[in-house]
Design an enzyme around this catalytic site. Structure first.
Site, PDB file in Angstrom:
ATOM      1  N   TYR A  37       0.990  -0.504   0.309  1.00  0.00           N
ATOM      2  CA  TYR A  37      -0.115   0.181   0.100  1.00  0.00           C
ATOM      3  C   TYR A  37       0.935   1.213  -0.171  1.00  0.00           C
ATOM      4  O   TYR A  37       0.373   2.534   0.275  1.00  0.00           O
ATOM      5  CB  TYR A  37      -1.008  -0.218   1.306  1.00  0.00           C
ATOM      6  CG  TYR A  37      -2.164  -0.637   1.459  1.00  0.00           C
ATOM      7  CD1 TYR A  37      -3.169  -1.599   0.683  1.00  0.00           C
ATOM      8  CD2 TYR A  37      -1.550  -2.051   2.412  1.00  0.00           C
ATOM      9  CE1 TYR A  37      -4.227  -1.716   0.563  1.00  0.00           C
ATOM     10  CE2 TYR A  37      -2.863  -3.088   2.503  1.00  0.00           C
ATOM     11  CZ  TYR A  37      -3.896  -2.966   1.605  1.00  0.00           C
ATOM     12  OH  TYR A  37      -4.914  -4.296   0.926  1.00  0.00           O
ATOM     13  N   HIS A  42      -4.993   6.594  -1.535  1.00  0.00           N
ATOM     14  CA  HIS A  42      -5.502   5.754  -0.229  1.00  0.00           C
ATOM     15  C   HIS A  42      -4.814   6.298   0.483  1.00  0.00           C
ATOM     16  O   HIS A  42      -5.047   6.420   1.959  1.00  0.00           O
ATOM     17  CB  HIS A  42      -5.935   4.481  -0.076  1.00  0.00           C
ATOM     18  CG  HIS A  42      -7.418   4.161   0.697  1.00  0.00           C
ATOM     19  ND1 HIS A  42      -8.334   5.360   0.872  1.00  0.00           N
ATOM     20  CD2 HIS A  42      -7.754   3.192   1.029  1.00  0.00           C
ATOM     21  CE1 HIS A  42      -9.389   5.181   0.709  1.00  0.00           C
ATOM     22  NE2 HIS A  42      -8.904   3.937   1.445  1.00  0.00           N
ATOM     23  N   ASN A  88     -10.444   1.037   7.499  1.00  0.00           N
ATOM     24  CA  ASN A  88     -12.064   1.137   8.105  1.00  0.00           C
ATOM     25  C   ASN A  88     -11.831   0.959   9.569  1.00  0.00           C
ATOM     26  O   ASN A  88     -12.630   1.013   9.971  1.00  0.00           O
ATOM     27  CB  ASN A  88     -12.337   0.272   7.692  1.00  0.00           C
ATOM     28  CG  ASN A  88     -12.648   0.280   6.060  1.00  0.00           C
ATOM     29  OD1 ASN A  88     -12.131   0.652   5.721  1.00  0.00           O
ATOM     30  ND2 ASN A  88     -13.002  -1.511   5.850  1.00  0.00           N
ATOM     31  N   ASP A 113      -7.684  11.194   2.024  1.00  0.00           N
ATOM     32  CA  ASP A 113      -7.324  11.390   0.233  1.00  0.00           C
ATOM     33  C   ASP A 113      -9.083  11.617   0.095  1.00  0.00           C
ATOM     34  O   ASP A 113     -10.074  11.560   0.616  1.00  0.00           O
ATOM     35  CB  ASP A 113      -7.268   9.702  -0.755  1.00  0.00           C
ATOM     36  CG  ASP A 113      -7.991   9.044  -0.193  1.00  0.00           C
ATOM     37  OD1 ASP A 113      -7.911   8.353   0.875  1.00  0.00           O
ATOM     38  OD2 ASP A 113      -8.479   8.439  -0.841  1.00  0.00           O
ATOM     39  N   ASN A 134     -14.168   5.591   4.378  1.00  0.00           N
ATOM     40  CA  ASN A 134     -13.574   4.365   5.299  1.00  0.00           C
ATOM     41  C   ASN A 134     -13.619   4.985   6.341  1.00  0.00           C
ATOM     42  O   ASN A 134     -14.000   4.433   7.532  1.00  0.00           O
ATOM     43  CB  ASN A 134     -13.359   2.956   4.608  1.00  0.00           C
ATOM     44  CG  ASN A 134     -14.847   1.985   4.130  1.00  0.00           C
ATOM     45  OD1 ASN A 134     -16.162   2.659   4.257  1.00  0.00           O
ATOM     46  ND2 ASN A 134     -14.277   1.586   3.644  1.00  0.00           N
TER      47      ASN A 134
END
Length: 209
Positions: A37, A42, A88, A113, A134
């Site tokens: 990631y 994100h 989340n 973001d 989220n």
């Protein structure tokens, strides 16, 4: 008696001055942990936090529920948090570190973001909806309020129908990476302004920049 005599003769160790809670700020960059990631859209919250830490030569350390870096600027202490709970469940880390560091809610700033903003644009707000994000949704549910400062970094919405998840979890293009060399320092400037001059001044000077 021994403690009394130490105080009497000035032999006890001086205590650390307590930090004024109004001069402490929790800056939270949202993202997902793990190498896959690292360079994704994100994770722009992590990238902004990293850029600010790099500027002030602050080092992140793995702590409970996230990585923490601290530095001072003109009498203010900034505490940078990159939650390790995944996007989340960001609220758990935010709530814990607000309480742990005794940071007032008005001194919280969450970096995230935003698909609804053009790439690289900045929008700071004092409150608002989660906008379908989220991370913000979980923070709102955990803190039980929408009244906290947020810093939205535009990633644009250049994805085809049904490809939103793939888009936000994909890596920056080469052109975007080159542009980030300018946009990340400006983002760091905005966060410093938030701590030093307040949210209203920062919104007036950085929104849409």
């Amino acid at each position: 008696m021994l403690a009394f005599l130490k105080r009497l003769f000035g032999l006890d160790a001086p205590s650390e001055p307590e930090q004024d809670p109004m001069k402490k700020f929790l800056i939270v960059g949202l993202g997902n942990i793990g190498p896959k990631y690292d360079n994704t859209r994100h994770n722009i919250g992590f990238a902004v936090a990293d850029a600010l830490a790099l500027r002030h030569e602050a080092t992140f350390e793995s702590k409970k529920l996230g990585d923490i870096a601290k530095f001072r600027i003109k009498g203010r202490q900034l505490i940078l948090l990159k939650p390790s709970t995944y996007m989340n469940l960001s609220g758990k880390a935010v709530s814990y570190w607000l309480k742990q560091e005794k940071v007032p809610l008005e001194n919280l700033l969450v970096i995230t973001d935003d698909l609804n903003l053009p790439f690289g644009s900045i929008r700071l707000k004092k409150k608002g909806s989660d906008g379908g994000h989220n991370g913000l949704k979980d923070i709102q549910a955990t803190l039980n309020t929408t009244s906290y400062n947020r810093f939205r970094f535009g990633i644009s919405d250049k994805f085809s129908k049904g490809r939103q998840v793939d888009y936000v979890l994909s890596e920056w293009t080469e052109d975007e990476q080159n542009a980030l060399k300018e946009r990340l320092p400006i983002s760091a400037d905005a966060i410093e302004s938030f701590a030093l001059a307040g949210m209203d001044h920062t919104m007036n000077n950085f929104n849409g920049k």
